[in-house]
Design a protein around this motif. Sequence first.
Motif, PDB file in Angstrom:
ATOM      1  N   ASP A  94       9.595  -1.189   2.837  1.00 21.57           N
ATOM      2  CA  ASP A  94       9.290  -2.071   3.952  1.00 21.57           C
ATOM      3  C   ASP A  94       9.536  -1.600   5.227  1.00 21.57           C
ATOM      4  OD1 ASP A  94       9.065  -4.111   1.858  1.00 21.57           O
ATOM      5  OD2 ASP A  94      11.299  -4.280   1.533  1.00 21.57           O
ATOM      6  N   LEU A  95      10.634  -0.739   5.600  1.00 21.48           N
ATOM      7  CA  LEU A  95      10.789  -0.145   6.765  1.00 21.48           C
ATOM      8  C   LEU A  95       9.737   0.893   7.173  1.00 21.48           C
ATOM      9  CD1 LEU A  95      14.666   0.177   6.596  1.00 21.48           C
ATOM     10  CD2 LEU A  95      13.648  -1.420   7.831  1.00 21.48           C
ATOM     11  N   GLU A  96       9.112   1.437   5.997  1.00 20.77           N
ATOM     12  CA  GLU A  96       8.078   2.479   6.433  1.00 20.77           C
ATOM     13  C   GLU A  96       6.673   1.615   6.885  1.00 20.77           C
ATOM     14  OE1 GLU A  96       7.594   5.067   2.948  1.00 20.77           O
ATOM     15  OE2 GLU A  96       9.625   5.521   3.233  1.00 20.77           O
ATOM     16  N   ILE A  97       6.433   0.614   6.076  1.00 21.46           N
ATOM     17  CA  ILE A  97       5.464  -0.158   6.465  1.00 21.46           C
ATOM     18  C   ILE A  97       5.330  -0.794   7.981  1.00 21.46           C
ATOM     19  CG2 ILE A  97       4.028  -2.608   6.220  1.00 21.46           C
ATOM     20  CD1 ILE A  97       4.870  -2.028   3.173  1.00 21.46           C
ATOM     21  N   LEU A  98       6.857  -1.183   8.365  1.00 20.49           N
ATOM     22  CA  LEU A  98       7.198  -1.823   9.698  1.00 20.49           C
ATOM     23  C   LEU A  98       6.774  -0.769  10.662  1.00 20.49           C
ATOM     24  CD1 LEU A  98      10.373  -4.093   9.523  1.00 20.49           C
ATOM     25  CD2 LEU A  98       7.891  -4.554  10.375  1.00 20.49           C
ATOM     26  N   ARG A  99       7.318   0.526  10.390  1.00 19.75           N
ATOM     27  CA  ARG A  99       7.284   1.662  11.317  1.00 19.75           C
ATOM     28  C   ARG A  99       5.871   1.994  11.344  1.00 19.75           C
ATOM     29  NH1 ARG A  99      11.462   4.304   8.423  1.00 19.75           N
ATOM     30  NH2 ARG A  99      13.393   3.541   9.205  1.00 19.75           N
ATOM     31  N   SER A 100       4.961   2.166  10.401  1.00 22.83           N
ATOM     32  CA  SER A 100       3.829   2.507  10.783  1.00 22.83           C
ATOM     33  C   SER A 100       2.461   1.424  10.942  1.00 22.83           C
ATOM     34  CB  SER A 100       3.151   3.288   9.229  1.00 22.83           C
ATOM     35  OG  SER A 100       3.567   2.358   8.385  1.00 22.83           O
ATOM     36  N   ALA A 101       2.730   0.310  10.606  1.00 22.40           N
ATOM     37  CA  ALA A 101       1.794  -0.756  10.655  1.00 22.40           C
ATOM     38  C   ALA A 101       2.358  -1.627  11.944  1.00 22.40           C
ATOM     39  CB  ALA A 101       1.668  -1.493   9.551  1.00 22.40           C
ATOM     40  N   PRO A 102       0.954  -2.285  12.681  1.00 20.97           N
ATOM     41  CA  PRO A 102       1.363  -3.092  13.787  1.00 20.97           C
ATOM     42  C   PRO A 102       1.788  -4.524  13.083  1.00 20.97           C
ATOM     43  CG  PRO A 102      -0.799  -2.932  13.501  1.00 20.97           C
ATOM     44  CD  PRO A 102      -0.323  -2.044  12.418  1.00 20.97           C
ATOM     45  N   LEU A 103       2.643  -4.609  12.526  1.00 18.89           N
ATOM     46  CA  LEU A 103       3.497  -5.517  11.951  1.00 18.89           C
ATOM     47  C   LEU A 103       4.596  -6.281  12.418  1.00 18.89           C
ATOM     48  CD1 LEU A 103       2.737  -4.975   8.144  1.00 18.89           C
ATOM     49  CD2 LEU A 103       1.726  -6.897   9.381  1.00 18.89           C
ATOM     50  N   LYS A 104       5.182  -7.516  12.417  1.00 16.85           N
ATOM     51  CA  LYS A 104       6.036  -7.988  12.834  1.00 16.85           C
ATOM     52  C   LYS A 104       7.043  -8.450  11.837  1.00 16.85           C
ATOM     53  CE  LYS A 104       4.703 -10.032  17.180  1.00 16.85           C
ATOM     54  NZ  LYS A 104       3.980 -11.354  17.675  1.00 16.85           N
ATOM     55  N   PRO A 105       8.340  -7.964  11.819  1.00 10.26           N
ATOM     56  CA  PRO A 105       9.188  -8.113  10.816  1.00 10.26           C
ATOM     57  C   PRO A 105       9.130  -9.587   9.901  1.00 10.26           C
ATOM     58  CG  PRO A 105      10.421  -7.496  12.607  1.00 10.26           C
ATOM     59  CD  PRO A 105       9.180  -7.738  13.201  1.00 10.26           C
ATOM     60  N   HIS A 106       8.969 -10.458  10.800  1.00  7.59           N
ATOM     61  CA  HIS A 106       8.922 -11.993  10.089  1.00  7.59           C
ATOM     62  C   HIS A 106       7.642 -11.925   9.147  1.00  7.59           C
ATOM     63  CE1 HIS A 106       6.360 -13.244  13.435  1.00  7.59           C
ATOM     64  NE2 HIS A 106       5.952 -14.138  12.468  1.00  7.59           N
TER      65      HIS A 106
END
Lengths: 151, 522
Positions: B100-112
């Motif tokens: 999940d953290l990898e997706i958050l780091r690489s994609a323009p996504l917000k945690p929520h």
Amino acid sequence: MRMEILATVGILLLSLSIVLFYPSPSETFTLKVAITLQLDAHDRLSIGNITYEVLNEDLSEKEVVHILQYGQTHLNESGHRVWLALDLQGLSLPYHIQWTSPNMTIKSGSTVVHFFQNVEPGKYLLRIGVYASSDETEKPQLIEETRTLLI
Amino acid sequence: MLTRLELQLAWNSFKWRIKSPPNAVLYILIVILCAVINFILNTFLNVSPKDIRLQTLSSVGATEISPYIAIFPGLTILLVSVSVKGFYGKLSTIEFTGPDLEILRSAPLKPHEVFLAKSLKVLIKRLLFTFIAELTFLTPIMSFFKMTPDRGIIFLSAILLYSCFLYFVEAFTFLASRLVMSSVKVRVRMALLVVPLTTFPVLFYREFLGLLNRVVFLPSSAVSKTLYVSLFRSVPLNSISYPMLSFLALFSGISLIVTFLSVSYYEKVETFEELTKADWLKFLRNRLKWSLGLRHSPLIAVFFKEFWTNLRASDAPLIVLDYAILLLVYLLNLNGAASASTTRFPASSLILAFSMLLVSFVFQPSLDVFLAEREKSWILKVAPISIQKVVLAKYFYSLILSLVTLLPPFIGLAFLAPFPAERLILSVSSVSLLILTNALGIFIGAHYTPASLREEFPVTGIFAFMGLISIAASPVVLFPLLFLSYPIALILVSVFILDYAIVLSYRFLEQATKSFSQRDDL
């Protein structure tokens, strides 16, 4: 800003749910059974129409008695003396209740109403026994009828 | 996109599991078990002779219990359980693991957004499991009450919606409590954790209880009324429109508020730095004991390790949760006793025995003791402690925890039985039940625990646990009830069931040791 709007709508919906809940039905149901008694040309008593209705209310003992007395206002001095024995037996759940009416004098077309309180859903067998005599000295005549009710 | 990815992951994981022969066999067994339960229920309710059915229902106290009295407390207990669990426990979807953290780091996504995608996956899984449970248990009940298709659809949908609603309630209490606690000082935080429990005495005031029933129990009341009214054939279906609409408004409202709170949570509370640290028992740091002070026994050391690590994770809140449920049941009883003229809970000992069995499904710390290790299991395997001692220490830990947690409510339940002999036998059964279910949980935990944090505990494991409990523990709770009229036989039966529980537990623990030592992935 978009999130604040979301939260406001959420709170409004929560408040709305309380308002909408207010007219919800109560969890107490009452079965109203109305039995019409008829006298034929030979002055013989028979059970006519039987109707039932499930009411979403909890009637107090006082109200039930009141409605019975209302039924007795149809009494005719020259009619038959009758009393009713009702037996409601659950075919789905082990629910069993019996009721015997007080002595009544009826004329043709009189309707006797009884309320079975706190009924549960399911299939029931309703047995109606009418004991009738036109004279005090005469042995009461018994008329029986059964109905299956799905409530 | 993210939701599709989560669902694809879940689907792939299911496909991978079903390809392994033992899992495939277990899935087939689950399907057969569901079909058998459905068949038995259907035969009993809809095919068996009326007199036998009515007699059986009378013997389990069904003359006194209306369907509403069964539906409302059940839904309310679930509602309060998830609220308290959200307050004291952890929410799996809010915590991000490695991928999940990898997706958050690489994609323009917000945690929520990641949280919402994970939540959607949880909701779909819940819907699926609830639907399977509905098909198994509720379809015979629906035909028993001769429900029409439209009523049936409403009946099933209300339960499906309620199961999703419970997730939002848990998320709401979790997020709201963390946000409140992050905005107050540390000293006030501990007080805030204790305050809800101290407010319970207020519930004994009838006026407050009435208000609480109306507001807090609104969701369970609305759904209970919808379900109950839909059972009546001759009550018009439009009479449930108000409770149903009220519940839909509540559902939409709470889902929007959870979305809003999750945004605030990731902005104010979660910094992604303290993921592995305990968030509410920080005062325990560096003050932990590892022995009883007499001698350094490896068994006691593993026991203490279990105690401290799990206290920080999930078990301690569950103790609180359990007492809350107990109090709630008591209050419902009190409330029911006040409204009805009866002063006692109108349940037979058979129902009470089954309640105990069901509660032991819900609370099982033994299932989690191996789950807490996962990637770190190798440390226990290479440590200079025999695996037998590790298993035994874990067993004693979960046994003590469940004895402390479940014994008071079990004995409380036993004392609701009408006769002294029933009370005695239910008390003895409850101890035997806990001895046995804990050993069973340890065995299932050692056998099914996934090797990595990313994988969830397999459904097959949960079903295997439930199936084994049903088979192994049923004699413990049911057998003594057959000898209620024979006092001497009752004493012998009590000794026998205790003996049965100990011997069977020993066998399960042996199997657990074997499974744990043979597993190469752990």
